[in-house]
Design a protein around this motif. Structure first.
Motif, PDB file in Angstrom:
ATOM      1  N   THR A   1       0.829  -1.191   0.000  1.00 34.66           N
ATOM      2  CA  THR A   1       0.000   0.000   0.000  1.00 34.66           C
ATOM      3  C   THR A   1       0.870   1.249   0.000  1.00 34.66           C
ATOM      4  OG1 THR A   1      -1.709  -1.162   1.246  1.00 34.66           O
ATOM      5  CG2 THR A   1      -1.834   1.235   1.229  1.00 34.66           C
ATOM      6  N   PRO A   2       0.614   2.205  -0.924  1.00 34.69           N
ATOM      7  CA  PRO A   2       1.435   3.421  -0.959  1.00 34.69           C
ATOM      8  C   PRO A   2       1.432   4.137   0.387  1.00 34.69           C
ATOM      9  CG  PRO A   2       0.013   3.298  -2.892  1.00 34.69           C
ATOM     10  CD  PRO A   2      -0.414   2.185  -1.969  1.00 34.69           C
ATOM     11  N   ALA A   3       2.587   4.679   0.771  1.00 32.67           N
ATOM     12  CA  ALA A   3       2.710   5.333   2.068  1.00 32.67           C
ATOM     13  C   ALA A   3       1.741   6.494   2.214  1.00 32.67           C
ATOM     14  CB  ALA A   3       4.145   5.820   2.259  1.00 32.67           C
ATOM     15  N   LYS A   4       1.413   7.168   1.096  1.00 30.53           N
ATOM     16  CA  LYS A   4       0.500   8.299   1.152  1.00 30.53           C
ATOM     17  C   LYS A   4      -0.935   7.854   1.399  1.00 30.53           C
ATOM     18  CE  LYS A   4       3.168  11.501  -1.716  1.00 30.53           C
ATOM     19  NZ  LYS A   4       3.180  12.342  -2.932  1.00 30.53           N
ATOM     20  N   ALA A   5      -1.234   6.578   1.124  1.00 30.59           N
ATOM     21  CA  ALA A   5      -2.600   6.088   1.298  1.00 30.59           C
ATOM     22  C   ALA A   5      -2.886   5.748   2.748  1.00 30.59           C
ATOM     23  CB  ALA A   5      -2.833   4.855   0.411  1.00 30.59           C
ATOM     24  N   VAL A   6      -1.972   5.038   3.393  1.00 34.30           N
ATOM     25  CA  VAL A   6      -2.125   4.661   4.801  1.00 34.30           C
ATOM     26  C   VAL A   6      -0.778   4.834   5.474  1.00 34.30           C
ATOM     27  CG1 VAL A   6      -2.695   2.861   6.436  1.00 34.30           C
ATOM     28  CG2 VAL A   6      -3.926   2.971   4.270  1.00 34.30           C
ATOM     29  N   ALA A   7      -0.735   5.651   6.500  1.00 30.23           N
ATOM     30  CA  ALA A   7       0.519   5.892   7.210  1.00 30.23           C
ATOM     31  C   ALA A   7       0.319   5.655   8.694  1.00 30.23           C
ATOM     32  CB  ALA A   7       1.001   7.321   6.963  1.00 30.23           C
ATOM     33  N   PHE A   8       1.316   5.035   9.339  1.00 30.06           N
ATOM     34  CA  PHE A   8       1.285   4.783  10.774  1.00 30.06           C
ATOM     35  C   PHE A   8       2.393   5.579  11.437  1.00 30.06           C
ATOM     36  CE2 PHE A   8      -0.275   0.603   9.148  1.00 30.06           C
ATOM     37  CZ  PHE A   8      -1.559   0.677   9.671  1.00 30.06           C
ATOM     38  N   ASP A   9       2.037   6.400  12.429  1.00 31.62           N
ATOM     39  CA  ASP A   9       3.076   6.991  13.258  1.00 31.62           C
ATOM     40  C   ASP A   9       3.765   5.887  14.059  1.00 31.62           C
ATOM     41  OD1 ASP A   9       2.567   9.543  12.386  1.00 31.62           O
ATOM     42  OD2 ASP A   9       1.100   9.953  13.952  1.00 31.62           O
ATOM     43  N   VAL A  10       2.941   4.960  14.557  1.00 32.65           N
ATOM     44  CA  VAL A  10       3.452   3.810  15.291  1.00 32.65           C
ATOM     45  C   VAL A  10       2.850   2.556  14.651  1.00 32.65           C
ATOM     46  CG1 VAL A  10       3.655   2.675  17.531  1.00 32.65           C
ATOM     47  CG2 VAL A  10       3.518   5.175  17.408  1.00 32.65           C
ATOM     48  N   PRO A  11       3.653   1.749  13.947  1.00 33.93           N
ATOM     49  CA  PRO A  11       3.097   0.557  13.309  1.00 33.93           C
ATOM     50  C   PRO A  11       2.443  -0.366  14.330  1.00 33.93           C
ATOM     51  CG  PRO A  11       5.309   0.986  12.509  1.00 33.93           C
ATOM     52  CD  PRO A  11       5.090   1.913  13.670  1.00 33.93           C
ATOM     53  N   PRO A  12       1.263  -0.917  14.015  1.00 32.38           N
ATOM     54  CA  PRO A  12       0.594  -1.807  14.957  1.00 32.38           C
ATOM     55  C   PRO A  12       1.376  -3.098  15.167  1.00 32.38           C
ATOM     56  CG  PRO A  12      -0.542  -1.796  12.849  1.00 32.38           C
ATOM     57  CD  PRO A  12       0.492  -0.721  12.777  1.00 32.38           C
ATOM     58  N   VAL A  13       1.041  -3.791  16.242  1.00 29.27           N
ATOM     59  CA  VAL A  13       1.707  -5.049  16.593  1.00 29.27           C
ATOM     60  C   VAL A  13       0.738  -6.209  16.345  1.00 29.27           C
ATOM     61  CG1 VAL A  13       2.624  -6.434  18.492  1.00 29.27           C
ATOM     62  CG2 VAL A  13       3.241  -4.023  18.290  1.00 29.27           C
ATOM     63  N   LEU A  14       1.209  -7.223  15.639  1.00 24.74           N
ATOM     64  CA  LEU A  14       0.407  -8.411  15.374  1.00 24.74           C
ATOM     65  C   LEU A  14       0.831  -9.531  16.311  1.00 24.74           C
ATOM     66  CD1 LEU A  14      -1.760  -9.684  13.487  1.00 24.74           C
ATOM     67  CD2 LEU A  14       0.152 -10.538  12.099  1.00 24.74           C
ATOM     68  N   LEU A  15      -0.121 -10.031  17.104  1.00 23.89           N
ATOM     69  CA  LEU A  15       0.119 -11.128  18.025  1.00 23.89           C
ATOM     70  C   LEU A  15      -0.497 -12.408  17.467  1.00 23.89           C
ATOM     71  CD1 LEU A  15      -0.930  -9.371  21.365  1.00 23.89           C
ATOM     72  CD2 LEU A  15       1.323  -9.340  20.254  1.00 23.89           C
ATOM     73  N   ASN A  16       0.230 -13.485  17.526  1.00 23.21           N
ATOM     74  CA  ASN A  16      -0.303 -14.788  17.121  1.00 23.21           C
ATOM     75  C   ASN A  16      -0.816 -15.532  18.341  1.00 23.21           C
ATOM     76  OD1 ASN A  16       0.443 -14.571  14.307  1.00 23.21           O
ATOM     77  ND2 ASN A  16       2.563 -14.842  14.976  1.00 23.21           N
ATOM     78  N   LEU A  17      -2.043 -16.044  18.235  1.00 23.18           N
ATOM     79  CA  LEU A  17      -2.632 -16.829  19.314  1.00 23.18           C
ATOM     80  C   LEU A  17      -2.745 -18.278  18.873  1.00 23.18           C
ATOM     81  CD1 LEU A  17      -3.622 -13.790  19.769  1.00 23.18           C
ATOM     82  CD2 LEU A  17      -5.425 -14.796  21.155  1.00 23.18           C
ATOM     83  N   GLU A  18      -3.109 -19.136  19.818  1.00 24.81           N
ATOM     84  CA  GLU A  18      -3.259 -20.548  19.494  1.00 24.81           C
ATOM     85  C   GLU A  18      -4.461 -20.768  18.562  1.00 24.81           C
ATOM     86  OE1 GLU A  18      -1.184 -22.819  20.272  1.00 24.81           O
ATOM     87  OE2 GLU A  18       0.044 -21.769  21.768  1.00 24.81           O
ATOM     88  N   THR A  19      -4.324 -21.704  17.645  1.00 18.28           N
ATOM     89  CA  THR A  19      -5.421 -22.072  16.746  1.00 18.28           C
ATOM     90  C   THR A  19      -6.587 -22.657  17.541  1.00 18.28           C
ATOM     91  OG1 THR A  19      -3.880 -22.494  14.923  1.00 18.28           O
ATOM     92  CG2 THR A  19      -6.058 -23.525  14.774  1.00 18.28           C
ATOM     93  N   ILE A  20      -7.807 -22.321  17.130  1.00 23.15           N
ATOM     94  CA  ILE A  20      -8.988 -22.894  17.759  1.00 23.15           C
ATOM     95  C   ILE A  20      -9.773 -23.676  16.713  1.00 23.15           C
ATOM     96  CG2 ILE A  20      -9.106 -21.011  19.431  1.00 23.15           C
ATOM     97  CD1 ILE A  20     -11.497 -19.919  17.863  1.00 23.15           C
ATOM     98  N   THR A  21     -10.742 -24.449  17.159  1.00 25.61           N
ATOM     99  CA  THR A  21     -11.582 -25.238  16.256  1.00 25.61           C
ATOM    100  C   THR A  21     -13.010 -24.722  16.288  1.00 25.61           C
ATOM    101  OG1 THR A  21     -10.219 -27.218  16.579  1.00 25.61           O
ATOM    102  CG2 THR A  21     -12.444 -27.543  15.705  1.00 25.61           C
TER     103      THR A  21
END
Length: 282
Positions: free
Chosen positions: A51-71
C-alpha cells in the motif's frame, strides 16, 4: 449473471474480524515485551508493504500477536481457525479468525461463510435455526488483555466494537479475469447474507463498490462484508479494511465521549452567563 456454471474455489479463506476499543492508548513496545515473556506464539510489527505510504501511514506501526489455533464446528464439521490480534496504539485491538478453505463449489463456499457469520458474527444467537455456539471472542479478548494489562493506558470497558467479514479467493478451478468472475459468480448471497433473492436495484447497490487494479484481481466492498480475489496474495486490501474499521471504532469512541461532555459544557457556559463574566462578542 450468465447461466455458465460457477467455478470452484480451489484455495481461499474466510476471515472474521471483531475489533474492540479497550484503552485510551496501548504502549506497543511494552505490549511486545509482555507478550514475549508470557507466551510462545510470537509477535511482529505490521507494515502494509503493498500500500502506498501516502494512502495509509502509521506513526506507530501496529503489533500483530499470534494466538493458538482454535476449532470451529460448522454444521457438524470441524474447521481449524488461525487466531491473531492486532494492537493499535490508539487503544484498539482487532481479533481475527481465519478459516482456510479448499476445493469447494462456489455455492458451498458462500453458504459456509454465512454459517460462520451466524455462529460468531454480530447476530450470533439471534439467527433463527442457528445452533448455539459459545462466545468465541470474549475469551480471546480476555486472554490478550490479561497479558497486556500493564501496557494499557487508562483501560476502558470494551463495550464498543466493530465486526467485518471477508471472503477471500486465491485460486479458482480455472484462471479467471475480474470481468469473468463478476459474470460467472453470484457474489450477492455472500455479500448480503440473505437467503432470499434480492431485487435488481438492491443487487446493483450491493455490487457498486467493485474495484480492480490488474485484470485478474477484484475487491467488492460493502459496509460489513467484502469479497477479495487476489491470485498473487500480494495486496494489503484485507489489512486496509481492518485499519479502516479500527479508525471507525476510534471515531465512535470520541463521538460518544463528546456526547457525554456536551451537557457539562453547556452547564459551564450557562454558569458563566449567570455571573455576567461571559462576554457576547456580538
Amino acid at each position: 449473471m450468465t447461466e455458465t456454471a460457477a467455478p470452484r474455489v480451489e484455495a481461499g479463506a474466510i476471515v472474521a474480524l471483531r475489533l474492540f476499543d479497550i484503552a485510551y492508548a496501548i504502549d506497543l513496545a511494552a505490549a511486545e515485551r509482555l507478550w514475549a515473556a508470557r507466551t510462545s506464539t510470537g509477535s511482529r510489527r505490521s507494515q502494509l508493504s503493498a500500500t502506498p505510504a501516502k494512502a495509509v501511514a502509521f506513526d506507530v506501526p501496529p503489533v500483530l500477536l499470534n494466538l493458538e489455533t482454535i476449532t470451529l464446528i460448522v454444521d457438524g464439521r470441524p474447521f481449524a481457525a488461525a487466531v491473531s490480534a492486532r494492537l493499535y496504539d490508539f487503544g484498539v485491538v482487532a481479533l481475527s479468525l481465519r478459516l482456510s478453505v479448499a476445493d469447494l463449489e462456489w455455492a458451498d463456499y458462500s453458504r459456509l461463510l454465512n454459517r460462520v457469520d451466524e455462529l460468531i458474527g454480530p447476530e450470533a444467537g439471534f439467527v433463527a435455526g442457528a445452533a448455539a455456539e459459545p462466545d468465541r471472542w470474549r475469551p480471546l479478548l480476555e486472554q490478550v488483555s490479561s497479558v497486556l494489562g500493564p501496557a494499557l493506558n487508562r483501560p476502558i470497558p470494551s463495550t464498543m466494537q466493530e465486526d467485518y467479514l471477508l471472503g477471500v479467493v486465491h485460486r479458482w478451478s480455472e484462471p479467471l479475469t475480474a470481468v469473468e468472475v463478476q459474470a460467472r459468480v453470484d457474489l450477492v448471497p455472500l455479500l448480503s447474507g440473505e437467503r432470499r433473492a434480492l431485487s435488481e436495484g438492491a443487487r446493483r447497490d450491493l455490487l457498486r463498490h467493485s474495484y480492480s487494479y490488474f485484470d485478474d484481481d477484484l475487491v467488492v466492498l460493502t459496509w460489513d462484508r467484502a469479497f477479495i480475489y487476489e491470485p498473487r496474495k500480494e495486496t494489503d486490501v484485507a489489512d486496509v479494511i481492518e485499519v479502516a474499521n479500527a479508525q471507525l471504532l476510534e471515531l465512535r469512541y470520541y463521538d460518544e465521549l463528546l456526547d457525554d461532555e456536551l451537557p457539562r459544557m453547556y452547564d459551564l457556559v450557562e454558569a458563566e452567563r449567570s455571573t455576567g463574566r461571559f462576554i457576547n462578542p456580538l
